[in-house]
Write a protein that holds these residues in place. Structure first.
Motif, PDB file in Angstrom:
ATOM      1  N   LYS A  15      -6.177  -5.775   3.333  1.00 34.23           N
ATOM      2  CA  LYS A  15      -5.625  -6.899   2.571  1.00 34.23           C
ATOM      3  C   LYS A  15      -5.316  -8.084   3.491  1.00 34.23           C
ATOM      4  CE  LYS A  15      -0.648  -5.821   2.534  1.00 34.23           C
ATOM      5  NZ  LYS A  15       0.489  -5.341   1.713  1.00 34.23           N
ATOM      6  N   GLY A  65       0.813  -1.213   0.000  1.00 33.60           N
ATOM      7  CA  GLY A  65       0.000   0.000   0.000  1.00 33.60           C
ATOM      8  C   GLY A  65       0.844   1.260   0.000  1.00 33.60           C
ATOM      9  N   PHE A 123      -5.390   0.198   3.850  1.00 32.24           N
ATOM     10  CA  PHE A 123      -5.124  -0.744   2.758  1.00 32.24           C
ATOM     11  C   PHE A 123      -4.466  -2.014   3.297  1.00 32.24           C
ATOM     12  CE2 PHE A 123      -2.531  -2.606  -0.565  1.00 32.24           C
ATOM     13  CZ  PHE A 123      -3.358  -2.576  -1.675  1.00 32.24           C
TER      14      PHE A 123
END
Length: 201
Positions: free
Chosen positions: A66, A21, A62
């Motif tokens: 994930k 990210g 992010f």
């Protein structure tokens, strides 16, 4: 469910974890590669130190998501504990040793928190609270990460004991990734998160 489908989870999770990210958003916003500034670590804390608070929040979210998504899906599909654990480990290893970036990644803190979130929001909230408290008291992001990693298996054992072993493995991995930070902390050379950010202003 085909057996190959189950084994796909750790592989896909590793690839997801390998997407950084910090590097991705830095390119989108035309900012310096985080591997070349500050601590040279492609993570939210290093982005924060550069003075880009909004970007550090994006990177944190992010990396957290994930880590959360593949574990949440494996959890919802009621896959065996072993495969859920392997999926969580795979996505964190992907973040730390990303195939897309010469196997040089971040410390895995936000991603590891994301893997714990599907187990329980109260549990992940408690872990995040501990991290925030240590940062606010000490000013050291690395110290907060290490202390949280030490306490996380204890919290897991209290709330969901069946996940104690995989979380303990994750905790050891995070502590290992912070060995340079621990050495700097011991020698008094570690940079404080908030103080460094204020100097940039």
């Amino acid at each position: 469910m085909p057996i190959y489908f189950i084994f796909l989870f750790p592989a896909v999770a590793y690839l997801m974890g390998s997407v950084s990210g910090a590097i991705l958003f830095s390119k989108v916003f035309n900012l310096p590669d985080p591997r070349t500034i500050g601590s040279c670590n492609p993570g939210a804390a290093n982005i924060f130190r550069s003075g880009k608070v909004y970007l550090s929040i994006l990177v944190f979210m992010f990396d957290l998501l994930k880590g959360m998504l593949p574990v949440w899906l494996a959890y919802r599909l009621d896959l065996p504990l072993l495969y859920i654990s392997l999926t969580a480990l795979a996505v964190c290893i992907g973040h730390i040793y990303p195939i897309f970036f010469q196997f040089k990644g971040g410390k895995g803190v936000a991603t590891a928190l994301g893997t714990i979130a599907p187990i329980g929001w109260d549990l992940s909230g408690l872990i995040l609270l501990v991290w925030l408290l240590v940062v606010l008291i000490s000013g050291y992001s690395s110290l907060a990460s290490v202390i949280t990693a030490v306490l996380a298996p204890i919290f897991i054992w209290w709330f969901r004991p069946e996940f104690t072993f995989p979380v303990s493995v994750l905790a050891c991995l995070i502590i290992w990734r912070h060995h340079d930070n621990l050495e700097r902390l011991w020698k008094g050379g570690e940079s404080k998160l908030f103080r460094l950010n204020k100097r940039k202003k």
